[in-house]
Enzyme design. Sequence first.
Site, PDB file in Angstrom:
ATOM      1  CB  CYS A  11      -3.603 -15.929  -8.365  1.00  0.00           C
ATOM      2  SG  CYS A  11      -5.209 -16.410  -8.987  1.00  0.00           S
ATOM      3  CB  ALA A  15       0.004 -13.008 -13.148  1.00  0.00           C
ATOM      4  CE1 TYR A  58      -2.895 -22.955 -11.370  1.00  0.00           C
ATOM      5  CE2 TYR A  58      -1.247 -24.686 -11.210  1.00  0.00           C
ATOM      6  CZ  TYR A  58      -1.763 -23.490 -10.774  1.00  0.00           C
ATOM      7  OH  TYR A  58      -1.136 -22.801  -9.757  1.00  0.00           O
ATOM      8  CG  HIS A  79       7.719 -23.619 -15.788  1.00  0.00           C
ATOM      9  ND1 HIS A  79       8.648 -22.652 -16.076  1.00  0.00           N
ATOM     10  CD2 HIS A  79       6.770 -23.002 -15.056  1.00  0.00           C
ATOM     11  CE1 HIS A  79       8.267 -21.502 -15.545  1.00  0.00           C
ATOM     12  NE2 HIS A  79       7.135 -21.697 -14.908  1.00  0.00           N
ATOM     13  CE  LYS A  97      13.093 -15.147 -13.812  1.00  0.00           C
ATOM     14  NZ  LYS A  97      12.665 -14.718 -12.446  1.00  0.00           N
ATOM     15  CG  ASP A 177      14.409 -15.555  -9.191  1.00  0.00           C
ATOM     16  OD1 ASP A 177      13.241 -15.911  -9.361  1.00  0.00           O
ATOM     17  OD2 ASP A 177      14.714 -14.377  -8.930  1.00  0.00           O
ATOM     18  CB  THR A 255      13.376  -4.826 -12.372  1.00  0.00           C
ATOM     19  OG1 THR A 255      14.408  -4.215 -11.590  1.00  0.00           O
ATOM     20  CG2 THR A 255      13.533  -6.330 -12.343  1.00  0.00           C
TER      21      THR A 255
HETATM   22  N1  LIG Z   1       9.434 -11.735 -15.908  1.00  0.00           N
HETATM   23  C1  LIG Z   1       9.453 -11.068 -14.759  1.00  0.00           C
HETATM   24  O1  LIG Z   1       9.569  -9.853 -14.693  1.00  0.00           O
HETATM   25  C2  LIG Z   1       9.274 -11.805 -13.471  1.00  0.00           C
HETATM   26  C3  LIG Z   1       9.275 -11.124 -12.271  1.00  0.00           C
HETATM   27  C4  LIG Z   1       9.019 -11.837 -11.100  1.00  0.00           C
HETATM   28  C5  LIG Z   1       8.830 -13.195 -11.175  1.00  0.00           C
HETATM   29  N2  LIG Z   1       8.899 -13.838 -12.355  1.00  0.00           N
HETATM   30  C6  LIG Z   1       8.669 -15.299 -12.467  1.00  0.00           C
HETATM   31  O2  LIG Z   1       7.270 -15.495 -12.373  1.00  0.00           O
HETATM   32  C7  LIG Z   1       6.987 -16.683 -11.666  1.00  0.00           C
HETATM   33  C8  LIG Z   1       6.117 -16.331 -10.466  1.00  0.00           C
HETATM   34  O3  LIG Z   1       6.811 -15.462  -9.606  1.00  0.00           O
HETATM   35  P1  LIG Z   1       6.046 -14.610  -8.492  1.00  0.00           P
HETATM   36  O4  LIG Z   1       7.040 -13.881  -7.717  1.00  0.00           O
HETATM   37  O5  LIG Z   1       4.951 -13.843  -9.129  1.00  0.00           O
HETATM   38  O6  LIG Z   1       5.505 -15.812  -7.592  1.00  0.00           O
HETATM   39  P2  LIG Z   1       4.184 -16.043  -6.743  1.00  0.00           P
HETATM   40  O7  LIG Z   1       3.464 -14.758  -6.479  1.00  0.00           O
HETATM   41  O8  LIG Z   1       4.562 -16.873  -5.582  1.00  0.00           O
HETATM   42  O9  LIG Z   1       3.273 -16.887  -7.746  1.00  0.00           O
HETATM   43  C9  LIG Z   1       3.487 -18.203  -8.113  1.00  0.00           C
HETATM   44  C10 LIG Z   1       2.130 -18.826  -8.388  1.00  0.00           C
HETATM   45  O10 LIG Z   1       2.307 -20.160  -8.803  1.00  0.00           O
HETATM   46  C11 LIG Z   1       1.228 -20.956  -8.318  1.00  0.00           C
HETATM   47  N3  LIG Z   1       1.754 -22.158  -7.674  1.00  0.00           N
HETATM   48  C12 LIG Z   1       1.418 -23.419  -7.999  1.00  0.00           C
HETATM   49  N4  LIG Z   1       2.060 -24.301  -7.258  1.00  0.00           N
HETATM   50  C13 LIG Z   1       2.834 -23.602  -6.409  1.00  0.00           C
HETATM   51  C14 LIG Z   1       3.731 -23.975  -5.379  1.00  0.00           C
HETATM   52  N5  LIG Z   1       3.980 -25.264  -5.072  1.00  0.00           N
HETATM   53  N6  LIG Z   1       4.355 -22.986  -4.706  1.00  0.00           N
HETATM   54  C15 LIG Z   1       4.138 -21.698  -5.019  1.00  0.00           C
HETATM   55  N7  LIG Z   1       3.310 -21.289  -5.996  1.00  0.00           N
HETATM   56  C16 LIG Z   1       2.651 -22.234  -6.697  1.00  0.00           C
HETATM   57  C17 LIG Z   1       0.419 -20.106  -7.355  1.00  0.00           C
HETATM   58  O11 LIG Z   1      -0.801 -19.784  -8.007  1.00  0.00           O
HETATM   59  P3  LIG Z   1      -2.234 -20.319  -7.482  1.00  0.00           P
HETATM   60  O12 LIG Z   1      -2.098 -20.510  -6.004  1.00  0.00           O
HETATM   61  O13 LIG Z   1      -3.144 -19.229  -7.865  1.00  0.00           O
HETATM   62  O14 LIG Z   1      -2.510 -21.591  -8.196  1.00  0.00           O
HETATM   63  C18 LIG Z   1       1.240 -18.843  -7.159  1.00  0.00           C
HETATM   64  O15 LIG Z   1       0.451 -17.706  -7.072  1.00  0.00           O
HETATM   65  C19 LIG Z   1       8.344 -17.295 -11.307  1.00  0.00           C
HETATM   66  O16 LIG Z   1       8.699 -18.236 -12.286  1.00  0.00           O
HETATM   67  C20 LIG Z   1       9.299 -16.116 -11.364  1.00  0.00           C
HETATM   68  O17 LIG Z   1      10.616 -16.495 -11.687  1.00  0.00           O
HETATM   69  C21 LIG Z   1       9.095 -13.160 -13.492  1.00  0.00           C
END
Ligand SMILES: NC(=O)c1ccc[n+]([C@@H]2O[C@H](COP(=O)([O-])OP(=O)(O)OC[C@H]3O[C@@H](n4cnc5c(N)ncnc54)[C@H](OP(=O)(O)O)[C@@H]3O)[C@@H](O)[C@H]2O)c1
Length: 325
Positions: A11, A15, A58, A79, A97, A177, A255
């Site tokens: 979550c 996403a 998962y 990953h 990424k 990042d 962005t």
């Molecule tokens: N393409 C883009 O525009 C974009 C923008 C921002 C971020 N990103 C990428 O997207 C990914 C998520 O970034 P975010 O900022 O959305 O992060 P985030 O809100 O912290 O989400 C990461 C998710 O990973 C899961 N998770 C599983 N093990 C974890 C752990 N040990 N520590 C933290 N989270 C864990 C959690 O889901 P559950 O708790 O639900 O299992 C958590 O909600 C990263 O790889 C980031 O580089 C991409």
Amino acid sequence: MKKIGIGVMGCANIAQRSVIPAIINLSDKFELKAIASRTADKAQVLAAQFNTTPLTGYDSLLQREDIEAVYMPLPTGLHKEWIAKALLAGKHVLAEKSLALDYNSARELVDLARSKGLLLMENFMFRYHSQHKAVWEMLQNKHIGEIRLFRSQFGFPPLDKSNFRYDKAVGGGALLDAGAYTLRAAQWFLGRDLQVLSAVLYIDPKSDSDIYGNMTLRNQSGVVAQLSFGFDNFYQCNYEFWGSTGRLIANKAFTPKTNEMPRITVDKATGTENLEMPADNHFVNILDEFYSSLLSNKHSEHLEDVLNQSKLLDCVRNTSIKVNL
Ligand SMILES: NC(=O)c1ccc[n+]([C@@H]2O[C@H](COP(=O)([O-])OP(=O)(O)OC[C@H]3O[C@@H](n4cnc5c(N)ncnc54)[C@H](OP(=O)(O)O)[C@@H]3O)[C@@H](O)[C@H]2O)c1
């Protein structure tokens, strides 16, 4: 039109904010089948928001036969395990990424995807924003003459210290990042044949993670890229070409919001042009690319992109001077 059943693993903020809405937007191509979390409550809240099925754990997502593709917004350090499990379960994967911690992990995952005939793609959505195609065309038309230098900066002020980006164990650090965007942009514009000339990574002793850094690369024609990135910086999200007859700056390179018209500035001896680019939804566009690549079996370009990106990241790390903060 064939609909691909897709599931979301984790979550994540990204996403919820951007990628699930884009999946819903492409409802003729994707059907959101489920959202999985490590925590039942989190899955329930997010699944209710998007009217889909919550799953706890998962693995339960990977057991679903109606899910052909997985969107994986987990921290990079998770990953390798989960992409491998998803591929072994026969799912195509769109992973956030940076896709891999290092080249060896990327190689293993790409080999696995190839052996299974599955698509593995890294979610560098910015590449699919139409502003970059417009820039590309201006460069091809020699709007600023011959390219002498590419420069890109992506960085932002400090995040909450609980953010996984400070946790080395799950692949934290600014290079994987923010730095990864600048590197991807350099490859797209200057070619895949980049050589790392030098790099400096600034390491926070508490987290042992790189917090900001700089790198210099060159392509085979000799054009140099100077890239800077960080988590402890004044916000910057741009790239710039310095040409023989002008300078072009993409002010919101990575962005732009989906309703935002990013500005491209072109300076020449004759004056400055401020070009408002059309708003675009790069999240929808990359999902569209994922869909068509998946169905057409055109996987190889995306797999090569994954390998090149992770190879360059390794080179930057290996070349870099580490400065302890
Ligand atoms: N393409 C883009 O525009 C974009 C923008 C921002 C971020 N990103 C990428 O997207 C990914 C998520 O970034 P975010 O900022 O959305 O992060 P985030 O809100 O912290 O989400 C990461 C998710 O990973 C899961 N998770 C599983 N093990 C974890 C752990 N040990 N520590 C933290 N989270 C864990 C959690 O889901 P559950 O708790 O639900 O299992 C958590 O909600 C990263 O790889 C980031 O580089 C991409």
